[in-house]
Design a protein around this motif. Structure first.
Motif, PDB file in Angstrom:
ATOM      1  N   GLU A  47       0.813  -1.049   0.003  1.00 16.36           N
ATOM      2  CA  GLU A  47       0.184   0.040  -0.053  1.00 16.36           C
ATOM      3  C   GLU A  47       0.943   1.340  -0.069  1.00 16.36           C
ATOM      4  O   GLU A  47       2.017   1.468   0.620  1.00 16.36           O
ATOM      5  N   THR A  48       0.626   2.196  -0.566  1.00 18.34           N
ATOM      6  CA  THR A  48       1.349   3.569  -0.608  1.00 18.34           C
ATOM      7  C   THR A  48       0.515   4.640  -0.808  1.00 18.34           C
ATOM      8  O   THR A  48      -0.636   4.685  -1.121  1.00 18.34           O
ATOM      9  N   ASP A  49       0.928   5.953  -0.058  1.00 17.48           N
ATOM     10  CA  ASP A  49       0.011   7.070  -0.006  1.00 17.48           C
ATOM     11  C   ASP A  49       0.990   8.126  -0.819  1.00 17.48           C
ATOM     12  O   ASP A  49       0.832   9.266  -0.618  1.00 17.48           O
ATOM     13  N   ARG A  50       2.126   7.615  -1.613  1.00 13.95           N
ATOM     14  CA  ARG A  50       2.796   8.664  -2.380  1.00 13.95           C
ATOM     15  C   ARG A  50       2.736   8.563  -3.829  1.00 13.95           C
ATOM     16  O   ARG A  50       2.651   7.350  -4.183  1.00 13.95           O
ATOM     17  N   VAL A  51       3.058   9.594  -4.362  1.00  8.52           N
ATOM     18  CA  VAL A  51       2.899   9.344  -5.738  1.00  8.52           C
ATOM     19  C   VAL A  51       4.349   8.587  -6.188  1.00  8.52           C
ATOM     20  O   VAL A  51       4.196   8.050  -7.154  1.00  8.52           O
ATOM     21  N   ILE A  52       5.429   8.926  -5.851  1.00  9.01           N
ATOM     22  CA  ILE A  52       6.452   8.215  -6.209  1.00  9.01           C
ATOM     23  C   ILE A  52       6.693   7.071  -5.309  1.00  9.01           C
ATOM     24  O   ILE A  52       7.060   7.218  -4.146  1.00  9.01           O
ATOM     25  N   THR A  53       6.580   5.661  -5.729  1.00  9.75           N
ATOM     26  CA  THR A  53       6.519   4.426  -4.896  1.00  9.75           C
ATOM     27  C   THR A  53       7.832   3.809  -5.175  1.00  9.75           C
ATOM     28  O   THR A  53       8.363   3.464  -6.353  1.00  9.75           O
ATOM     29  N   PHE A  54       8.711   3.374  -4.197  1.00  7.19           N
ATOM     30  CA  PHE A  54       9.832   2.839  -4.520  1.00  7.19           C
ATOM     31  C   PHE A  54       9.748   1.295  -4.173  1.00  7.19           C
ATOM     32  O   PHE A  54       9.171   0.928  -2.835  1.00  7.19           O
ATOM     33  N   ILE A  55      10.500   0.433  -4.654  1.00  4.76           N
ATOM     34  CA  ILE A  55      10.391  -0.978  -4.531  1.00  4.76           C
ATOM     35  C   ILE A  55      11.848  -1.524  -4.564  1.00  4.76           C
ATOM     36  O   ILE A  55      12.463  -1.446  -5.851  1.00  4.76           O
ATOM     37  N   ASP A  56      12.204  -2.253  -3.756  1.00  8.74           N
ATOM     38  CA  ASP A  56      13.586  -2.949  -3.652  1.00  8.74           C
ATOM     39  C   ASP A  56      13.541  -4.385  -3.706  1.00  8.74           C
ATOM     40  O   ASP A  56      12.270  -5.080  -3.767  1.00  8.74           O
ATOM     41  N   CYS A  57      14.937  -4.978  -3.767  1.00  5.89           N
ATOM     42  CA  CYS A  57      14.814  -6.350  -3.733  1.00  5.89           C
ATOM     43  C   CYS A  57      14.354  -7.149  -5.111  1.00  5.89           C
ATOM     44  O   CYS A  57      13.460  -8.486  -4.712  1.00  5.89           O
ATOM     45  N   LEU A  58      14.312  -6.588  -6.000  1.00  5.49           N
ATOM     46  CA  LEU A  58      13.895  -7.381  -7.248  1.00  5.49           C
ATOM     47  C   LEU A  58      14.968  -8.235  -8.021  1.00  5.49           C
ATOM     48  O   LEU A  58      16.202  -7.948  -7.602  1.00  5.49           O
ATOM     49  N   ASP A  59      14.646  -8.960  -8.809  1.00  7.46           N
ATOM     50  CA  ASP A  59      15.477  -9.722  -9.683  1.00  7.46           C
ATOM     51  C   ASP A  59      15.995  -8.929 -10.751  1.00  7.46           C
ATOM     52  O   ASP A  59      15.257  -8.395 -11.496  1.00  7.46           O
ATOM     53  N   PRO A  60      17.453  -8.973 -11.177  1.00  7.28           N
ATOM     54  CA  PRO A  60      17.879  -8.423 -12.336  1.00  7.28           C
ATOM     55  C   PRO A  60      17.398  -8.880 -13.737  1.00  7.28           C
ATOM     56  O   PRO A  60      16.791 -10.342 -13.640  1.00  7.28           O
ATOM     57  N   ALA A  61      17.022  -8.363 -14.847  1.00  9.01           N
ATOM     58  CA  ALA A  61      16.618  -8.627 -16.140  1.00  9.01           C
ATOM     59  C   ALA A  61      15.416  -9.600 -15.933  1.00  9.01           C
ATOM     60  O   ALA A  61      15.416 -10.454 -16.747  1.00  9.01           O
ATOM     61  N   THR A  62      14.552  -9.000 -15.208  1.00 11.84           N
ATOM     62  CA  THR A  62      13.082  -9.466 -14.883  1.00 11.84           C
ATOM     63  C   THR A  62      12.164  -8.739 -15.440  1.00 11.84           C
ATOM     64  O   THR A  62      12.141  -7.465 -14.976  1.00 11.84           O
ATOM     65  N   GLN A  63      11.073  -9.256 -15.990  1.00  8.42           N
ATOM     66  CA  GLN A  63       9.987  -8.512 -16.498  1.00  8.42           C
ATOM     67  C   GLN A  63       8.929  -8.751 -15.311  1.00  8.42           C
ATOM     68  O   GLN A  63       8.559  -9.688 -14.936  1.00  8.42           O
ATOM     69  N   TYR A  64       8.449  -7.437 -14.886  1.00 10.27           N
ATOM     70  CA  TYR A  64       7.198  -7.384 -13.696  1.00 10.27           C
ATOM     71  C   TYR A  64       6.298  -6.637 -14.401  1.00 10.27           C
ATOM     72  O   TYR A  64       6.261  -5.783 -15.261  1.00 10.27           O
ATOM     73  N   VAL A  65       5.076  -6.762 -13.864  1.00 13.29           N
ATOM     74  CA  VAL A  65       3.861  -6.208 -14.001  1.00 13.29           C
ATOM     75  C   VAL A  65       3.474  -5.664 -12.593  1.00 13.29           C
ATOM     76  O   VAL A  65       3.055  -6.327 -11.665  1.00 13.29           O
ATOM     77  N   PHE A  66       3.360  -4.297 -12.476  1.00 15.99           N
ATOM     78  CA  PHE A  66       2.716  -3.539 -11.375  1.00 15.99           C
ATOM     79  C   PHE A  66       1.204  -3.195 -11.602  1.00 15.99           C
ATOM     80  O   PHE A  66       1.156  -2.485 -12.640  1.00 15.99           O
ATOM     81  N   GLU A  67       0.587  -3.670 -10.723  1.00 17.58           N
ATOM     82  CA  GLU A  67      -0.982  -3.120 -10.862  1.00 17.58           C
ATOM     83  C   GLU A  67      -1.466  -2.547  -9.713  1.00 17.58           C
ATOM     84  O   GLU A  67      -1.475  -2.849  -8.328  1.00 17.58           O
ATOM     85  N   VAL A  68      -2.440  -1.612  -9.814  1.00 17.94           N
ATOM     86  CA  VAL A  68      -2.968  -0.865  -8.792  1.00 17.94           C
ATOM     87  C   VAL A  68      -4.570  -1.325  -8.710  1.00 17.94           C
ATOM     88  O   VAL A  68      -5.046  -2.057  -9.475  1.00 17.94           O
ATOM     89  N   ASP A  69      -4.973  -1.006  -7.383  1.00 18.00           N
ATOM     90  CA  ASP A  69      -6.334  -1.736  -7.194  1.00 18.00           C
ATOM     91  C   ASP A  69      -7.480  -1.146  -8.165  1.00 18.00           C
ATOM     92  O   ASP A  69      -8.698  -1.442  -7.960  1.00 18.00           O
TER      93      ASP A  69
END
Length: 505
Positions: A47-69
């Motif tokens: 959950e985030t309350d900020r316009v700029i949202t930071f995510i750590d601990c991802l895998d390199p060279a990997t495709q992700y999909v980020f989805e909001v509610d």
């Protein structure tokens, strides 16, 4: 509808911009729940309350999909990484008094395109000198802490062997202590993660000699970048700085995203982030709470002897989605601006409890110009004075002299500064104590082409005023709309202000 874009992507981190209406500032109008997918599987949610949202601990060279509610999604791919080097493999220990040698050995082994990992724990160290084509990753729970024994901290000379300025103090070449993280002449550099850089300002004696030298050197910064290009700094907390916290000098194409910059209110000269003589700089989604100016954009200053071979422009600077919670000024330009500061955009930000909001300052002797500055869609709350431009700033040893402070016109020459082409629009300013705007230009070089549009402001319930700028011969103001001297202001459409604040949203 939520618009999602990428602000910064590295091999293991991402900063995303979530903007529901194109006008959101630092905080979202309401919290957003998000889910992160990899190959169709949920790997993270939050959950985030900020316009700029930071995510750590991802895998390199990997495709992700980020989805909001609300249904919107964004697909991104992390960068490749040539190898992760852990400082513990080179002898770094949390109980060590100085891990500088171990971390330097680990750093030297990082391959081109690789990452130096600072794992969870508190790691004391002397200055780290980064190199090109690498990532410094401060992992969750990691804190790099500066040592306090100055005898173990190298001093950067005022000039390189080639004669370029290296160390500096307030816009002039000067020897200074190296920073806990120092990068000189680096390209393709990333400093990222959820961890912390701690400058140990409170633990050392740095704050007890703010304007002095020790061993012939000025105080250290916490993160210092000199003559670097293509740099991303994202996610980290930078705190407890000996002096200026983050100082890029002579840099090009750099971005600072989703940072937290924190210093005690009484820590001297602990500016948050000071781009000096830089170009193409982005400051986005940063939370400031500091002991001096939150952001101070600079372009060096001429020496007393007229020397100017070190000055360069500072231009194409963008500040957006930032939160300045406390500081002397939220966004400041000058007073070191002899190389000229141009094309600055400040937008979609929130200022709370800063002495000044937007502050432009210079004086006779500087030369150069502050020009093409745009400030829009800002909320200011409980500021001393909202918008100020001061050409009589009484800095330096001669700042109170007749030449600097006189309202009689002087001949215009290369040392005459100018302020022009300033656009201010769509500001909501609540609980101002002194003035909404104060513009004091030189009689020989008035402030010109200032456009003000759609300002809504209210005053606080204080009973005493103050001078709006640091200059002599300035009247005390209290609940004043605009105070001007040798300045051309053009009001467009509506602007209004009220004698007292009667409600707060």
């Amino acid at each position: 509808m939520m618009t999602i874009t990428a602000s910064a992507i590295t091999a293991r981190t991402v900063a995303l911009c979530l903007n529901p209406d194109g006008k959101a500032r630092f905080f979202l109008p309401q919290k957003s729940h998000w889910t992160l997918y990899k190959t169709g599987e949920i790997v993270r949610s939050g959950e985030t309350d900020r316009v700029i949202t930071f995510i750590d601990c991802l895998d390199p060279a990997t495709q992700y999909v980020f989805e909001v509610d609300t249904g919107e999604s964004f697909t991104f791919t992390t960068a490749e990484c040539a190898g992760r080097v852990d400082i513990r493999d080179f002898g770094a220990r949390t109980e060590a008094a100085n891990n500088g040698a171990a971390i330097a050995a680990a750093l030297a082994s990082v391959p081109v395109g690789g990452a130096l990992a600072i794992p969870e724990g508190r790691w004391q160290t002397g200055p780290l000198f980064l190199k090109s084509d690498m990532t410094l990753h401060l992992e969750p729970g990691a804190t790099l802490v500066f040592i306090t024994d100055r005898d173990q901290i190298p001093i950067l000379p005022a000039h390189t062997a080639q004669g370029d300025m290296l160390g500096s103090w307030e816009g002039l070449p000067d020897a200074c202590y190296a920073s806990i993280v120092t990068a000189i002449g680096c390209t393709n550099l990333e400093i990222t993660g959820s961890g912390t850089l701690d400058g140990a300002g409170a633990e050392g004696d740095w704050w007890s000699w703010p304007k002095e030298r020790r061993n012939g050197a000025r105080r250290a910064r916490t993160l210092f970048l000199n003559n670097c290009e293509a740099v991303t700094v994202s996610g980290i907390t930078v705190q407890n700085s000996p002096s200026w916290t983050v100082h890029p000098l002579y840099c090009h194409d750099i971005e600072f995203v989703a940072l937290a910059i924190k210093n005690p209110a009484d820590s001297p000269n602990t500016d948050g982030l000071d781009p000096e003589c830089c170009s193409d700089v982005l400051l986005e989604g940063i939370h400031f709470t500091v002991g001096d100016d939150c952001i101070a954009i600079k372009a060096c200053k001429r020496g007393d002897d007229g020397s100017d071979d070190h000055i360069r422009p500072c231009e194409h600077i963008t500040v957006r989605h930032c939160y300045m919670e406390r500081g002397h000024g939220a966004v400041v330009i000058g007073s070191e601006m002899s190389g000229s500061v141009r094309h600055v955009t400040v937008e979609h930000c929130e200022f709370l409890g800063t002495d000044r909001g937007l502050r432009l300052k210079t004086r006779r002797g500087r030369g150069g110009e502050i020009a093409h500055v745009r400030c829009r869609n800002i909320i200011m709350q409980e500021v001393h004075s909202a918008i100020v431009a001061n050409c009589f700033y009484f800095c330096d040893h001669d700042g109170r002299s007749e030449w600097v402070q006189s309202r009689a016109p002087y001949p215009v020459d290369a040392s005459t500064p100018s302020i022009h082409d300033i656009e201010i629009s769509d500001l909501v300013i609540r609980d101002v104590r002194v003035v909404i705007g104060a513009f004091y230009g030189l009689p020989e070089m008035p402030i010109r082409s200032v456009s003000i549009n759609n300002i809504h402001a209210s005053f606080d319930n204080s009973t005493e005023g103050d001078v709006p700028v640091m200059a002599l011969q300035v009247p005390t103001c209290h609940h004043v709309g605009f105070s001007t001297e040798f300045a051309e202001l053009n009001f467009q459409n509506e602007h209004e202000y009220f004698p007292l604040s009667i409600e707060k949203e």
